[in-house]
Design a protein around this motif. Structure first.
Motif, PDB file in Angstrom:
ATOM      1  N   GLU A  73     -15.235  -7.347   5.878  1.00 28.95           N
ATOM      2  CA  GLU A  73     -15.815  -8.012   4.706  1.00 28.95           C
ATOM      3  C   GLU A  73     -15.761  -9.530   4.833  1.00 28.95           C
ATOM      4  O   GLU A  73     -16.729 -10.237   4.537  1.00 28.95           O
ATOM      5  CB  GLU A  73     -15.060  -7.555   3.450  1.00 28.95           C
ATOM      6  CG  GLU A  73     -15.509  -8.232   2.173  1.00 28.95           C
ATOM      7  CD  GLU A  73     -14.655  -7.806   0.987  1.00 28.95           C
ATOM      8  OE1 GLU A  73     -14.821  -8.411  -0.087  1.00 28.95           O
ATOM      9  OE2 GLU A  73     -13.832  -6.880   1.141  1.00 28.95           O
TER      10      GLU A  73
ATOM     11  N   GLN B 282      -9.691  -6.117   8.533  1.00 31.61           N
ATOM     12  CA  GLN B 282     -10.116  -4.950   9.291  1.00 31.61           C
ATOM     13  C   GLN B 282     -11.441  -4.387   8.786  1.00 31.61           C
ATOM     14  O   GLN B 282     -12.230  -3.832   9.551  1.00 31.61           O
ATOM     15  CB  GLN B 282      -9.036  -3.866   9.233  1.00 31.61           C
ATOM     16  CG  GLN B 282      -7.788  -4.191  10.039  1.00 31.61           C
ATOM     17  CD  GLN B 282      -6.793  -3.050  10.036  1.00 31.61           C
ATOM     18  OE1 GLN B 282      -6.814  -2.191   9.154  1.00 31.61           O
ATOM     19  NE2 GLN B 282      -5.910  -3.032  11.009  1.00 31.61           N
ATOM     20  N   SER B 283     -11.676  -4.507   7.490  1.00 29.52           N
ATOM     21  CA  SER B 283     -12.903  -3.945   6.910  1.00 29.52           C
ATOM     22  C   SER B 283     -14.156  -4.711   7.339  1.00 29.52           C
ATOM     23  O   SER B 283     -15.265  -4.191   7.218  1.00 29.52           O
ATOM     24  CB  SER B 283     -12.804  -3.954   5.384  1.00 29.52           C
ATOM     25  OG  SER B 283     -12.804  -5.280   4.881  1.00 29.52           O
TER      26      SER B 283
ATOM     27  N   ARG C  68      -5.997  -5.585   5.391  1.00 28.77           N
ATOM     28  CA  ARG C  68      -7.032  -4.595   5.134  1.00 28.77           C
ATOM     29  C   ARG C  68      -8.416  -5.239   5.034  1.00 28.77           C
ATOM     30  O   ARG C  68      -9.396  -4.714   5.573  1.00 28.77           O
ATOM     31  CB  ARG C  68      -6.709  -3.853   3.839  1.00 28.77           C
ATOM     32  CG  ARG C  68      -7.694  -2.750   3.478  1.00 28.77           C
ATOM     33  CD  ARG C  68      -7.598  -1.577   4.410  1.00 28.77           C
ATOM     34  NE  ARG C  68      -6.282  -0.960   4.324  1.00 28.77           N
ATOM     35  CZ  ARG C  68      -5.836  -0.049   5.177  1.00 28.77           C
ATOM     36  NH1 ARG C  68      -6.592   0.310   6.203  1.00 28.77           N
ATOM     37  NH2 ARG C  68      -4.638   0.483   5.034  1.00 28.77           N
ATOM     38  N   GLN C  69      -8.524  -6.374   4.369  1.00 27.34           N
ATOM     39  CA  GLN C  69      -9.820  -7.033   4.234  1.00 27.34           C
ATOM     40  C   GLN C  69     -10.337  -7.549   5.570  1.00 27.34           C
ATOM     41  O   GLN C  69     -11.535  -7.553   5.814  1.00 27.34           O
ATOM     42  CB  GLN C  69      -9.710  -8.187   3.234  1.00 27.34           C
ATOM     43  CG  GLN C  69      -9.591  -7.738   1.787  1.00 27.34           C
ATOM     44  CD  GLN C  69      -9.551  -8.917   0.836  1.00 27.34           C
ATOM     45  OE1 GLN C  69      -8.712  -9.794   0.960  1.00 27.34           O
ATOM     46  NE2 GLN C  69     -10.464  -8.949  -0.106  1.00 27.34           N
TER      47      GLN C  69
ATOM     48  N   GLU D 259       0.829  -1.204   0.000  1.00 25.50           N
ATOM     49  CA  GLU D 259       0.000   0.000   0.000  1.00 25.50           C
ATOM     50  C   GLU D 259       0.867   1.259   0.000  1.00 25.50           C
ATOM     51  O   GLU D 259       2.038   1.235   0.367  1.00 25.50           O
ATOM     52  CB  GLU D 259      -0.930   0.011   1.217  1.00 25.50           C
ATOM     53  CG  GLU D 259      -2.004  -1.049   1.156  1.00 25.50           C
ATOM     54  CD  GLU D 259      -3.081  -0.848   2.202  1.00 25.50           C
ATOM     55  OE1 GLU D 259      -4.100  -1.550   2.124  1.00 25.50           O
ATOM     56  OE2 GLU D 259      -2.910   0.007   3.100  1.00 25.50           O
TER      57      GLU D 259
END
Length: 425
Positions: A159, A156-157, A153-154, A63
Motif C-alpha cells: 500500500e 508488506q501489503s 504489515r502496511q 497483532e
C-alpha cells in the motif's frame, strides 16, 4: 474421591461398632476402594506424548495470531494451562479436541504486546480419570519460541509503495517539472513558459531561446529519531507508545526509501544511544527494522538537552528529522521545546505526538460522581497543556503530527509526501 473415602470410613466404623463378628471385616471396604482406584488408574493413565507446536516464524507486535498444539495418546477430556511471558497474552485454560486416531489438538489465539523473543517453557496437562476418582496433572516440556517484531504489515501489503510511486513518480512529478530544484533537461522555449527558466548562455550559443527544465530533488536525508524514555512506555490502545512510534517510523522510512531519499535513525533516553547515518535504498530499511526489533523497553527519564544537541552535531547537512517523543505538561516540556527550537533552525522537523483516545472519551463523557468530575477537570487540563505545547512548536516552524494510534502512520506518510511535493527540505 473424598466423598467415596468418607463413605468407606463410615462403613468401616459402623462395622466396628455394630458387632465383634464384623470387626474383622472392617478393612474390607478399604480394600475394595483400593482395588477400585487401582482399576481407575490403570484404565485412565495414558501419558500423552509427542507434543508438537505450530506458530508463525514472526508475529507483528499488536497483532493476534493462532497457534496450534497437538498430542498423541490424548485423553478425551484433556485440558492444559500455559504461563504466558510478559510479551504475550492469551487464554490460560486450553481445551484439547479429541481426534479419531487418538490424537488431541488445540487452537489458541495469542496477542503480541511486547517486542522481543519470548519462550514458552512448559505445558501443564489436566484430565480426570474415567470413574472420576483421580486427577492427572503432568508437566510436559514445550520449549517453544515466539519472535515478536515491529509491525510492517502496511509495508508488506504494498500500500505504501503504491501511494509513494503514484504521488512522486506519477502525475504530480510531471506537474512539478520546471518547479523543482534539480536540473532535468534543456528544451526549446515556447510562449507561456516562465522567462526565468531561460538559459541565456546556451541560448546565445544556439542563437535560439532554450529553457532549463527542473524536477523535484531527491536524495534528501531523513532521520527517524525515537525517544525511548519511560514516558514512551505508557500503554495506548493496548500497546506502549514506543511500539506505535516504531510502526509509524518504519512505514515512513519505507516511504522515504521508495521515494529515493536516504534514511537514518537515532534513539535516546537519558543519553544518546544509537545513531546510524542516512543510507540509500531498501537495505537502510532492513537495517532499521533489525535495530527496532532489538530496541529495549527502558524506565529512564529522557534528557532532551543532551540527546537533541548530540543529534544536531551529528547531522551537519539540512535534513528532515522526524521526532517521536512525549511530554506530561508545559513545565516538563520547556527543555524539549527549547532544544527542538535549536534543531529547527537548521533542519526541517516533524514532531509526532500520539494522542490517547481514552483521554478524549473521558473528556466527552459526563461525570456521574464527584470523583468523576475531578477526573474530568484533570483530563481537560492535561489536554489544554498538550495543545499549548504543540501550538508553541508550530509557531517555531515545526510540522506537527498529532493523531490517534490507528491514524498516526497515514498522517505521517501524508505529511512526508506533502513536504516532498512542496520542496521544503
Amino acid at each position: 474421591m473424598l466423598a467415596l473415602a468418607g463413605v468407606t470410613l463410615l462403613v468401616s466404623l459402623t462395622m466396628i461398632v455394630a458387632s465383634t463378628a464384623l470387626r474383622d471385616l472392617a478393612l474390607l471396604p478399604w480394600l475394595l476402594l483400593g482395588l477400585l482406584v487401582a482399576f481407575d488408574m490403570a484404565s485412565s493413565l495414558q501419558r500423552p506424548k509427542n507434543l508438537t507446536f505450530e506458530a508463525p516464524p514472526e508475529i507483528f507486535v499488536g497483532e493476534t495470531v493462532r497457534l496450534r498444539l497437538a498430542l498423541d495418546r490424548a485423553p478425551r477430556n484433556l485440558s492444559a494451562k500455559l504461563e504466558w511471558p510478559e510479551g504475550l497474552s492469551g487464554a490460560h485454560e486450553i481445551a484439547f479436541l479429541p481426534g479419531a486416531d487418538g490424537t488431541g489438538h488445540a487452537d489458541l489465539e495469542v496477542r503480541a504486546v511486547r517486542r522481543g523473543i519470548w519462550h514458552l517453557e512448559h505445558l501443564w496437562l489436566f484430565w480426570v480419570s474415567k470413574l472420576r476418582l483421580l486427577e492427572f496433572v503432568p508437566r510436559l516440556n514445550l520449549e517453544a519460541e515466539l519472535r515478536v517484531v515491529p509491525n510492517i504489515r502496511q509495508v508488506q501489503s504494498g500500500e505504501i509503495t503504491t501511494t509513494v510511486m503514484s504521488t512522486l513518480y506519477g502525475v504530480k512529478e510531471n506537474r512539478a517539472l520546471g518547479e523543482g530544484s534539480e536540473f532535468h533537461q534543456l528544451r526549446d522555449f515556447v510562449p507561456g513558459m516562465d522567462i526565468k527558466s531561460i538559459d541565456w548562455k546556451r541560448s546565445a550559443k544556439r542563437r535560439s531561446l532554450v529553457a532549463k527544465e527542473l524536477r523535484a530533488e531527491r536524495n534528501h536525508h531523513v532521520i527517524i529519531a525515537l525517544d525511548n524514555g519511560y514516558l514512551m512506555r505508557e500503554e495506548i490502545a493496548g500497546l506502549p507508545k514506543i511500539d506505535h512510534a516504531v510502526t509509524a517510523g518504519l512505514a515512513t522510512a519505507w516511504a522515504a526509501a521508495v521515494g529515493g531519499d536516504l534514511v537514518g535513525y537515532y534513539s535516546y533516553d537519558v543519553r544518546p544511544r544509537t545513531f546510524a547515518a542516512p543510507a540509500p535504498g531498501r537495505n537502510a530499511f532492513a537495517r532499521l527494522r533489525n535495530w527496532t526489533a532489538e530496541l529495549s523497553y527502558v524506565s529512564r527519564e529522557t534528557n532532551h538537552t543532551l540527546a537533541l544537541t548530540e543529534l544536531n552535531a551529528r547531522t551537519p547537512k539540512r535534513s528532515l528529522i522526524i521526532v517521536f517523543t512525549d511530554f506530561i505538561d508545559t513545565t516538563s516540556a520547556e527543555l524539549l521545546i527549547e532544544n527542538i527550537g535549536i534543531l529547527a533552525k537548521r533542519h526541517l522537523l516533524i514532531f509526532v505526538a500520539i494522542r490517547d483516545p481514552d483521554m478524549e472519551t473521558l473528556v466527552e463523557t459526563a461525570p456521574d460522581s464527584l470523583d468523576g468530575a475531578a477526573t474530568l477537570v484533570a483530563a481537560n487540563q492535561s489536554m489544554n497543556e498538550r495543545r499549548l505545547v504543540l501550538e508553541r512548536l508550530a509557531r517555531m516552524g515545526v510540522t506537527i503530527v498529532d493523531a490517534k494510534p490507528n491514524a498516526v502512520t497515514a498522517r505521517l506518510i501524508s505529511t512526508y509526501l506533502e513536504i516532498k511535493a512542496r520542496e521544503m527540505i
